[in-house]
Design an enzyme around this catalytic site. Structure first.
Site, PDB file in Angstrom:
ATOM      1  N   SER A   4      38.887  -8.725  36.439  1.00 37.31           N
ATOM      2  CA  SER A   4      38.507  -7.039  35.887  1.00 37.31           C
ATOM      3  C   SER A   4      38.403  -6.581  37.676  1.00 37.31           C
ATOM      4  O   SER A   4      39.931  -5.897  37.758  1.00 37.31           O
ATOM      5  CB  SER A   4      36.970  -7.925  36.599  1.00 37.31           C
ATOM      6  OG  SER A   4      35.602  -6.101  36.180  1.00 37.31           O
ATOM      7  N   ASP A  30      37.361   0.483  36.062  1.00 34.78           N
ATOM      8  CA  ASP A  30      38.429  -1.065  37.087  1.00 34.78           C
ATOM      9  C   ASP A  30      39.427  -1.756  36.478  1.00 34.78           C
ATOM     10  O   ASP A  30      40.259  -0.842  35.089  1.00 34.78           O
ATOM     11  CB  ASP A  30      37.550  -2.016  37.106  1.00 34.78           C
ATOM     12  CG  ASP A  30      36.658  -2.229  35.891  1.00 34.78           C
ATOM     13  OD1 ASP A  30      37.081  -1.608  35.169  1.00 34.78           O
ATOM     14  OD2 ASP A  30      36.170  -3.124  36.306  1.00 34.78           O
ATOM     15  N   ASP A  82      35.837  -1.992  32.005  1.00 29.85           N
ATOM     16  CA  ASP A  82      34.579  -2.186  31.438  1.00 29.85           C
ATOM     17  C   ASP A  82      33.369  -1.726  32.309  1.00 29.85           C
ATOM     18  O   ASP A  82      32.642  -0.967  32.070  1.00 29.85           O
ATOM     19  CB  ASP A  82      34.418  -3.495  31.214  1.00 29.85           C
ATOM     20  CG  ASP A  82      34.030  -4.705  32.134  1.00 29.85           C
ATOM     21  OD1 ASP A  82      34.414  -3.934  33.752  1.00 29.85           O
ATOM     22  OD2 ASP A  82      33.857  -5.889  32.447  1.00 29.85           O
TER      23      ASP A  82
END
Length: 449
Positions: free
Chosen positions: A99, A238, A242
């Site tokens: 992430s 990012d 998400d």
């Protein structure tokens, strides 16, 4: 949370906390578990980290050795894996990403056939297998699995996003910060197809520059870009896309709380909200709740993590929820946070109302917040310490209805997080330090990070 899998998958520094043997064995277990009665189908996506290719190969080796077929989306976003897992009848999906973390970290996120975070019972089984010595059977002969190039699935997801737009973006100047991650090609394709005059930064991944001074965790660069180029709006994603944060036409940063407010208000005005409440985590700002109160829109609060927001929405039929960090979930459209989808929904509010984002977000005022992370001798002992509990109670009493305190354990790190919201930044700082000092006086504090 288990030993390996936290609220957002199995995450750690590549080939240290998370290595290729873990990935191979996760693939072995999933291929065996879903292939007990038939040949399993698993779809895999990855972000642009150098180590993502290594983990992809290890997962494929494990899956196919257990007899499963592995379908490769290649570089793509977490929400695209979620969409394809449910739309194309896969047994599960795997996203290789850490992430918003630095490039040297990576993670394995597991998604069920409904496009949601994987069931805890299956994660428990994987963890037991990772720590155990019980062998799993290898597939042989024609039962050995295969890998399949499935870039067409990613393209179909892009088509789905484009289909959700209600109006053309013609004459809108839109900036995109792709974080040198999953959206580096995908996002521009979507906005170009919708007619926008698209400007893009951080779209040159090299395996090492994901999230480096860009994306939703470094939105100051997009802010500068929007102002200098006189853009109508900017969107920052990012590493695995998400999340989405925005910059409005005035250069103001629009966080997840603003996004939920703008969309909930729009849905209410259009008669699309029904009896739905806005689902937030306990870290959302008081300003959001006061703005929703003024509109007569209800809300619910969950533990920190989009997993818990999604669970609440699914169980109660709510249509919008998310986190201040930009994980926004739109019920009926997605089962996880989706950065590009969020940007499209913001553009729907802008194009339908014919108002700039600065005006749409002006009805919500953020309260100052201060958050400090502290390393303590023992998280649970510190939370139950009488001196610390007394300090929290005193701070809450003094803040009254115009402030609040959140003291919680980190879900991914060995930390406690001390957050105070109040009318002024100075008061926030004072109360945070007051609580941390109580930890120090009780002998529980090791350091403030």
């Amino acid at each position: 949370m288990g030993k390996y899998f936290g609220t957002d998958g199995f995450r750690g520094e590549a080939n240290k906390e998370l290595n290729v043997e873990h990935a191979f064995r996760i693939g072995r277990y999933l291929g065996w578990f879903f292939g007990k009665d038939r040949k399993a189908k698993v779809v895999i996506g990855k972000d642009t980290r150098r180590s993502s290719y290594m983990f992809e190969a290890a997962l494929c080796a494990g899956l196919t050795a257990s007899g499963a077929d592995a379908y490769l989306l290649h570089v793509t976003s977490t929400p695209s894996v979620s969409y394809i897992a449910r739309a194309d009848d896969f047994d599960c999906g795997i996203m290789i990403s850490a992430s918003h973390n630095p490039y040297y970290d990576n993670g394995i996120k597991l998604i069920n056939s409904n496009g949601e975070k994987m069931d805890d019972s299956i994660l428990d089984g994987i963890e037991a297998y990772l720590d155990g010595n019980e062998p799993l059977p290898f597939a042989t002969g024609e039962n050995i699995g295969r890998t399949v190039d499935y870039a067409a699935g990613r393209n179909r997801y892009i088509g789905y996003l484009i289909s959700l737009a209600t109006r053309s973006y013609k004459d809108y100047r839109i900036g995109l910060d792709c974080a040198n991650g999953s959206t580096w090609q995908m996002a521009k394709s979507v906005f170009d197809a919708l007619g926008a005059d698209t400007y893009v930064i951080a779209n040159r991944p090299d395996g090492l520059n994901i999230n480096v001074d860009c994306g939703s965790t470094h939105i100051e660069n997009l802010r500068k870009f929007v102002i200098e180029n006189k853009l109508d709006v900017g969107f920052a994603f990012d590493g695995d896309a998400d999340r989405c944060l925005a910059v409005d036409d005035k250069g103001n940063i629009i966080n997840g709380d603003h996004i939920m407010y703008v969309n909930a208000k729009y849905m209410l005005e259009k008669g699309k909200l029904g009896n739905s409440k806005v689902v937030t985590t306990i870290m959302s700002n008081m300003g959001l709740y006061k703005a929703l109160d003024a509109l007569g829109i209800g809300y619910e609060k969950t533990a920190v993590g989009d997993k818990y927001v999604a669970e609440n929405m699914r169980l109660n039929g709510h249509l919008i929820g998310g986190e201040q960090s930009g994980h926004i979930i739109f019920g009926r459209l997605a089962n996880t946070g989706d950065g590009i989808l969020t940007a499209i929904k913001i553009m729907e509010c802008i194009t339908e109302s014919k108002l700039p984002l600065s005006v749409l977000a002006s009805g919500m005022t953020m309260y100052p917040q201060k958050l400090k992370n502290v390393v303590v001798t023992d998280k649970d002992e510190t939370l139950s310490c009488e001196e610390v509990k007394s300090a929290v109670e005193q701070a809450e009493k003094e803040l009254g209805s115009e402030g609040r305190v959140v003291l919680r354990k980190s879900g991914t790190e060995p930390l406690l997080r001390v957050m105070v919201e109040a009318g002024t930044a100075e008061l926030c700082e004072e109360k945070v330090d007051f609580i941390i000092d109580a930890m120090k006086q009780a002998g529980k504090l090791i350091k403030v990070k």
